[in-house]
Enzyme design. Structure first.
Site, PDB file in Angstrom:
ATOM      1  N   GLU A   1       1.120  -1.008   0.305  1.00  0.00           N
ATOM      2  CA  GLU A   1      -0.088  -0.072  -0.216  1.00  0.00           C
ATOM      3  C   GLU A   1       0.681   1.303  -0.108  1.00  0.00           C
ATOM      4  OE1 GLU A   1      -2.702  -0.439   3.465  1.00  0.00           O
ATOM      5  OE2 GLU A   1      -1.347   0.355   4.484  1.00  0.00           O
TER       6      GLU A   1
ATOM      7  N   HIS B   1      -4.661   3.402   7.770  1.00  0.00           N
ATOM      8  CA  HIS B   1      -3.272   2.492   8.558  1.00  0.00           C
ATOM      9  C   HIS B   1      -2.686   3.130   8.956  1.00  0.00           C
ATOM     10  CE1 HIS B   1      -4.183  -1.701   7.042  1.00  0.00           C
ATOM     11  NE2 HIS B   1      -4.490  -1.920   8.034  1.00  0.00           N
TER      12      HIS B   1
ATOM     13  N   ASP C   1      10.156  -2.522 -12.349  1.00  0.00           N
ATOM     14  CA  ASP C   1      11.339  -3.055 -13.105  1.00  0.00           C
ATOM     15  C   ASP C   1      12.245  -3.526 -12.456  1.00  0.00           C
ATOM     16  OD1 ASP C   1      10.462  -0.641 -14.274  1.00  0.00           O
ATOM     17  OD2 ASP C   1      10.967   1.044 -12.839  1.00  0.00           O
ATOM     18  N   ALA C   2      11.950  -4.736 -11.349  1.00  0.00           N
ATOM     19  CA  ALA C   2      12.481  -5.617 -10.818  1.00  0.00           C
ATOM     20  C   ALA C   2      12.572  -6.800 -10.732  1.00  0.00           C
ATOM     21  CB  ALA C   2      12.891  -5.290  -9.423  1.00  0.00           C
ATOM     22  N   GLY C   3      11.483  -6.740 -11.685  1.00  0.00           N
ATOM     23  CA  GLY C   3      10.823  -8.591 -12.156  1.00  0.00           C
ATOM     24  C   GLY C   3       9.932  -8.786 -11.713  1.00  0.00           C
ATOM     25  N   ALA C   4       8.806  -8.321 -11.115  1.00  0.00           N
ATOM     26  CA  ALA C   4       7.897  -9.030 -10.294  1.00  0.00           C
ATOM     27  C   ALA C   4       6.440  -8.738 -10.982  1.00  0.00           C
ATOM     28  CB  ALA C   4       6.894  -7.748  -9.126  1.00  0.00           C
ATOM     29  N   ILE C   5       5.869  -9.568 -10.858  1.00  0.00           N
ATOM     30  CA  ILE C   5       4.529  -9.138 -12.393  1.00  0.00           C
ATOM     31  C   ILE C   5       3.527  -8.434 -11.446  1.00  0.00           C
ATOM     32  CG2 ILE C   5       2.837 -10.794 -13.495  1.00  0.00           C
ATOM     33  CD1 ILE C   5       4.420 -13.599 -12.652  1.00  0.00           C
TER      34      ILE C   5
ATOM     35  N   THR D   1      -2.022  -3.569 -14.310  1.00  0.00           N
ATOM     36  CA  THR D   1      -2.336  -2.443 -14.459  1.00  0.00           C
ATOM     37  C   THR D   1      -3.418  -1.951 -13.756  1.00  0.00           C
ATOM     38  OG1 THR D   1      -4.106  -3.265 -16.027  1.00  0.00           O
ATOM     39  CG2 THR D   1      -2.387  -3.408 -17.377  1.00  0.00           C
ATOM     40  N   SER D   2      -3.914  -2.327 -12.683  1.00  0.00           N
ATOM     41  CA  SER D   2      -4.734  -1.990 -12.028  1.00  0.00           C
ATOM     42  C   SER D   2      -5.125  -3.811 -10.958  1.00  0.00           C
ATOM     43  CB  SER D   2      -5.957  -1.722 -12.235  1.00  0.00           C
ATOM     44  OG  SER D   2      -6.464  -3.522 -12.792  1.00  0.00           O
TER      45      SER D   2
END
EC number: 2.3.3.8
Length: 608
Positions: free
Chosen positions: A231, A273, A294-298, A301-302
């Protein structure tokens, strides 16, 4: 922190600051998963000890309650999880005390708003001692089919819907406990389900981070992919970015950072929170999502596309043969609590107690249907309250006044009568108020103060059968029965009991009829011809006059009058009244600091 699995099917926890519902939910989850032993080993409630009854399936079990953390850890050395339901005021101290116990490996802090300085100390101590803190402001965590913390995953219905009763292949970590419940359901719809899920908590400084748990998941063979829900606010997600860039994670990570709508607001907005508050561009949801991608995570778009991203990732793993099919199992039926089953109309159950004199279920207690406020506003006295609670009706004022007079006249009769003597001796032995009172009350019976009912019973029978005093008294003599209500150890024809005279005077002035009292007086006249001390005593006066009260008021049937006399209502008046005096004697002896009583030798006849 890295390492691997935190929980297993044999993990047990200590629960601090008992809350019935989350503990019962843990035990129900245990039963659902087919655990052999309950996951809650003990409960810690500062200052109290004993056992707490709960259900483990159909079986009712007693879980030990300990007064201190140290005692609980010593009693349950295999319990290595500490679930802290203390308030934010005391959560830090109790959590630190738990972390310092060698048996505790994981501490979950449920409270929100724990001071940040205290949280930092907990984090530092945990990291230095290779321990794990989940929270603060967390719902906890779960290992599917094995163990869950408190209210994690919500109701049993939700747990079954999310297939959390058996392990899947997905590791999940989030800041939000509420969103975790939602995501467990999402993951279960498009994959084989959760293996482990953790909500790290929404405070600014969580005890463990998103990356801590992702790196840990990476070391658990059963976990084939990870899902992260972050978040806006803070920079926790960037530690995960660095881990991905450094190649520390070799399993697929599907991630989404919520809060992209924050840019639509003209000013800074706090999202629930404490930590969900953007403090600059890097802390925005958009920046974090981009960095993770950019680091490779999937990264979808939302949020709406998150489910599809999870599904596609899982299906790819299946195609590659990295995920083996999981055999579905049918979880056992959790027995429904009786209270909820009754509420939903599924069952009906008999009650165990019947009460017709009072009701405390509404906004205020009621005596025989009369609200407490009405009793005070209408100026009811003690006699009126007795009429409601004993006779279940509001008696006329002369009746309640007579009851009050009886109580006042019978409250005490000096320190020498048996009841007072017993109470005095007991009080001087150092016993408490209740013990002293009861020791005096136990002497009440046929020979002392307990003859009111018998007097009423015999006088009524004789009067109703139109027996002459001679027939009544001589008939009792033939049966070997003393006439109750007649005779006194001190009072006589020439030294009448003033209490009897006062009662008779009030009745003659206020009662519609004194038929039974007049009959008792004629019996007294006959008995006095036999002995000077066979006078009508206070038991006989109250017994006969109460018959006149019941009959003359017109509010009781003959059957009700007979029942009142038979049950023991009238003796109840003496018990109530004399309790006042016995309590007074107890206080008197304690106030005077009287020593232990020992009866003098010269007052005892020693004989063979």
């Amino acid at each position: 922190m890295a390492t691997g699995q935190l929980f297993s099917r044999t993990t047990q926890a200590l629960f601090y600051n008992y809350k019935q519902l989350p503990v019962q939910r843990m035990l129900d989850f245990d039963f659902l998963c087919g655990r052999e032993t309950p996951s809650v080993a003990g409960i810690i409630n500062p200052g109290s000890e004993g056992f707490q009854k709960l259900f483990f399936g159909q079986e009712e079990i007693a879980i030990p309650v300990h007064a201190a953390i140290e005692a609980a850890c010593a009693a349950h050395p295999t319990a290595d999880v500490f679930i802290n339901f203390a308030s934010f005021r005391s959560a830090a101290d109790s959590s630190m005390a738990a972390l310092k116990q060698p048996t505790i490996k994981v501490v979950a802090i449920i409270a929100e708003g724990v001071p940040e300085s205290d949280t930092k100390q907990l984090i530092a101590y945990a990291r230095a001692n290779n321990k794990v803190v989940i929270g603060p402001a967390t719902v906890g965590g779960i290992q599917a089919g094995a163990f869950k913390i408190g209210d994690t995953a919500g109701t049993i219905d939700n747990i079954i819907q999310c297939k959390l009763y058996r392990p899947g292949s997905v590791g999940f970590v989030s800041k939000s406990g509420g969103m975790s419940n939602e995501m467990y359901n999402t993951v279960a719809r498009v994959t084989d389900g959760i293996y482990e899920g953790i909500a790290i908590g929404g405070d600014v400084f969580p005890g463990s981070t998103l990356s801590d748990h992702i790196l840990r998941f990476n070391n658990i063979p059963q976990i084939k992919m990870m899902v992260v829900l972050g978040e806006l606010g803070g920079r926790d997600e960037y530690s995960l970015v660095e881990a991905l860039k450094q190649g520390k994670v070799n399993k697929p990570v599907v991630a989404w950072v919520s809060g992209t709508c924050a840019r639509l607001f003209k000013s800074e907005v706090q999202f629930g929170h404490a930590g969900a508050k953007s403090g600059g561009e890097m802390e925005s949801a958009q920046a974090k999502n981009q960095a993770l991608m950019d680091a490779g995570a999937i990264v979808p778009t939302s949020f709406e596309a998150l489910e599809s991203a999870i599904k596609e990732t899982f299906e790819k793993l299946v195609e590659e043969g990295k995920v083996s099919p999981i055999k579905e199992v049918t979880p056992p039926q959790i027995p429904e609590d009786l209270s909820s089953a009754i509420k939903s109309g599924k069952v009906r159950a008999p009650t165990h107690i019947i009460s017709t004199i009072s009701d405390d279920r509404g906004e205020e207690p009621c005596y025989a249907g009369v609200p407490m406020s009405s009793i005070i506003e209408q100026g009811y006295g003690v006699g009126d309250v007795i009429s409601l609670l004993w006779f279940k009706r509001s008696l006329p004022r002369y009746c309640t006044k007579f009851i009050e007079i009886c109580i006042m006249l019978c409250a005490d009769h000096g320190p020498c009568v048996s009841g007072a003597h017993n109470t005095i001796v007991t009080a001087r032995a150092g016993k408490d108020l209740v013990s002293s009172l009861v020791s005096g009350l136990l002497t009440i019976g046929p020979r002392f103060g307990g003859a009111i009912d018998d007097a009423a019973r015999y006088f009524k029978d004789a009067c109703d059968r139109n027996l002459t005093p001679y027939e009544f008294v001589e008939g009792m003599k033939k049966k070997g029965i003393r006439v109750p209500g007649i005779g006194h150890r001190i009072k006589s024809r020439d030294n009448r009991d003033k209490r009897v005279e006062l009662l008779q005077k009030f009745a003659r002035s206020n009662f519609p009829s004194v038929k039974y009292m007049e009959y008792a007086v004629t019996v007294e006249s006959y008995t006095l011809s036999k002995a000077n001390n066979l006078v009508l005593n206070v038991d006989g006066a109250i017994g006969s006059l109460f018959l006149d009260l019941l009959a003359g008021s017109g509010m009781f049937t003959k059957q009700e009058i007979d029942e009142i006399v038979q049950i023991g209502y009238l003796n109840g008046l003496f018990v109530l009244a004399r309790s006042i005096g016995l309590i007074g004697h107890t206080f008197d002896q304690k106030r005077l600091k009287q020593p232990l009583y020992r009866h003098p030798w010269e007052d005892v006849l020693y004989t063979k």
